[in-house]
Design an enzyme around this catalytic site. Structure first.
Site, PDB file in Angstrom:
ATOM      1  N   GLU A 149       0.845  -1.189   0.000  1.00  0.00           N
ATOM      2  CA  GLU A 149       0.000   0.000   0.000  1.00  0.00           C
ATOM      3  C   GLU A 149       0.884   1.242   0.000  1.00  0.00           C
ATOM      4  O   GLU A 149       1.919   1.282   0.662  1.00  0.00           O
ATOM      5  CB  GLU A 149      -0.893   0.019   1.255  1.00  0.00           C
TER       6      GLU A 149
ATOM      7  N   LYS B  52      -9.816   1.850  -2.780  1.00  0.00           N
ATOM      8  CA  LYS B  52     -10.115   1.405  -1.414  1.00  0.00           C
ATOM      9  C   LYS B  52     -11.546   1.773  -1.029  1.00  0.00           C
ATOM     10  O   LYS B  52     -11.948   2.932  -1.131  1.00  0.00           O
ATOM     11  CB  LYS B  52      -9.114   2.074  -0.468  1.00  0.00           C
TER      12      LYS B  52
ATOM     13  N   CYS C  98      -5.714  -2.808   2.783  1.00  0.00           N
ATOM     14  CA  CYS C  98      -5.520  -2.542   4.201  1.00  0.00           C
ATOM     15  C   CYS C  98      -6.789  -2.670   5.052  1.00  0.00           C
ATOM     16  O   CYS C  98      -7.217  -3.768   5.374  1.00  0.00           O
ATOM     17  CB  CYS C  98      -4.872  -1.173   4.377  1.00  0.00           C
TER      18      CYS C  98
END
Length: 284
Positions: free
Chosen positions: A51, A120, A161
């Site tokens: 990331e 995301k 994440c």
């Protein structure tokens, strides 16, 4: 001949690049590409970067380092994927589009084509008093679509994440036929030791899939200190490979025959009580 050719695709090597990210974008890109080449020479067919690999992680950095896609960073990824003939999961970068910023993962095929762009979905807004407070949503906008891509080995699902905390996303991907989930991520010194490995082992066992996480290397001088420990977990919940905190390339062979055996032995997919509950996509 045919049986041999088919058998060759029941296993492949996956590599995760735990990059030491600096504040100099061109350095990050150059080192990322050289580590991708190293992973390819070690036989990896699918390679993932971490990331926020081209920029320090933090809301103050996102606007400064953000790029359009295609742009400088993704052009480099496309070139190195083609040069090495691999599937490259480009970790994530801050993306600018129509005045909004996103935390975005791009995937390139062995011919250098952009296969998919994932933004995301779940923004990292947490407050653990005395430990860590972070608010991605101050600067970033969330994506609104799922992303999977196909390889000759298996279908792969993407998250970034904080997305890993949401079991539903992994379930949707499993329903879509993914056998590997890859989460580029940068957990921190509070959530890392508590949940990093637990979450990926949970996602792997719940969905009987391989789960991989690619973290930046730890930099104790950074404003946000990443936990590191990039990891590959099998569908039985076993950790196949796990990095320490330094810059490194982690590899493991992914055995899809083992995945099929586990699903046969513990056939949870055919045992779900769809008369009582469901996890469903609201939007394709």
């Amino acid at each position: 001949g045919y049986r041999l050719a088919k058998k060759a695709f029941t296993a492949f090597r996956l590599a995760l690049i735990q990059l030491q990210v600096s504040s100099i974008k061109s350095d990050n890109l150059a080192r990322a590409c050289s580590l991708v080449r190293e992973a390819a020479t070690r036989g990896a067919k699918i390679v993932s970067l971490p990331e926020c690999f081209n920029s320090p992680y933090g809301t103050k950095y996102f606007p400064e380092y953000a790029e359009k896609i295609p742009g400088e960073s993704t052009e480099k990824l496309s070139e190195v994927a083609k040069e090495c003939g691999i599937y490259l999961i480009g970790g994530s970068i801050p993306e600018e589009d129509a005045g909004k910023l996103y935390n975005t993962c791009t995937v390139f095929g062995p011919d250098g084509t952009l296969l998919v762009k994932y933004r995301k979905l779940h923004l990292f807004d947490i407050d653990v008093p005395g430990k860590i407070t972070f608010q991605e949503s101050k600067i970033l906008s969330p994506g609104d679509s799922f992303s999977t891509f196909d390889t000759p080995y298996c279908r792969v699902g993407l998250g970034i994440c904080y997305d890993m905390r949401f079991a539903e996303l992994a379930q949707i991907y499993a329903q879509r036929g993914c056998q590997l989930l890859v989460y580029p991520g940068a957990f921190n010194m509070t959530t890392g030791p508590a949940h990093w490995e637990l979450l990926q082992r949970g996602r792997a066992v719940d969905n009987q899939v391989y789960v991989a996480t690619a973290s930046p290397a730890r930099n104790d001088q950074a404003s946000y200190i990443a936990w590191g420990h990039s990891t590959i977990v099998n569908p039985w919940g076993e950790v196949l490979a796990k990095a320490g905190t330094e810059e490194t390339v982690v590899c493991s062979d992914i055995d899809l025959k083992k995945l099929a055996e586990i699903r046969q032995q513990i056939p949870i997919f055919s045992q779900k009580r769809s008369d009582l509950y469901a996890v469903e996509e609201k939007k394709p």
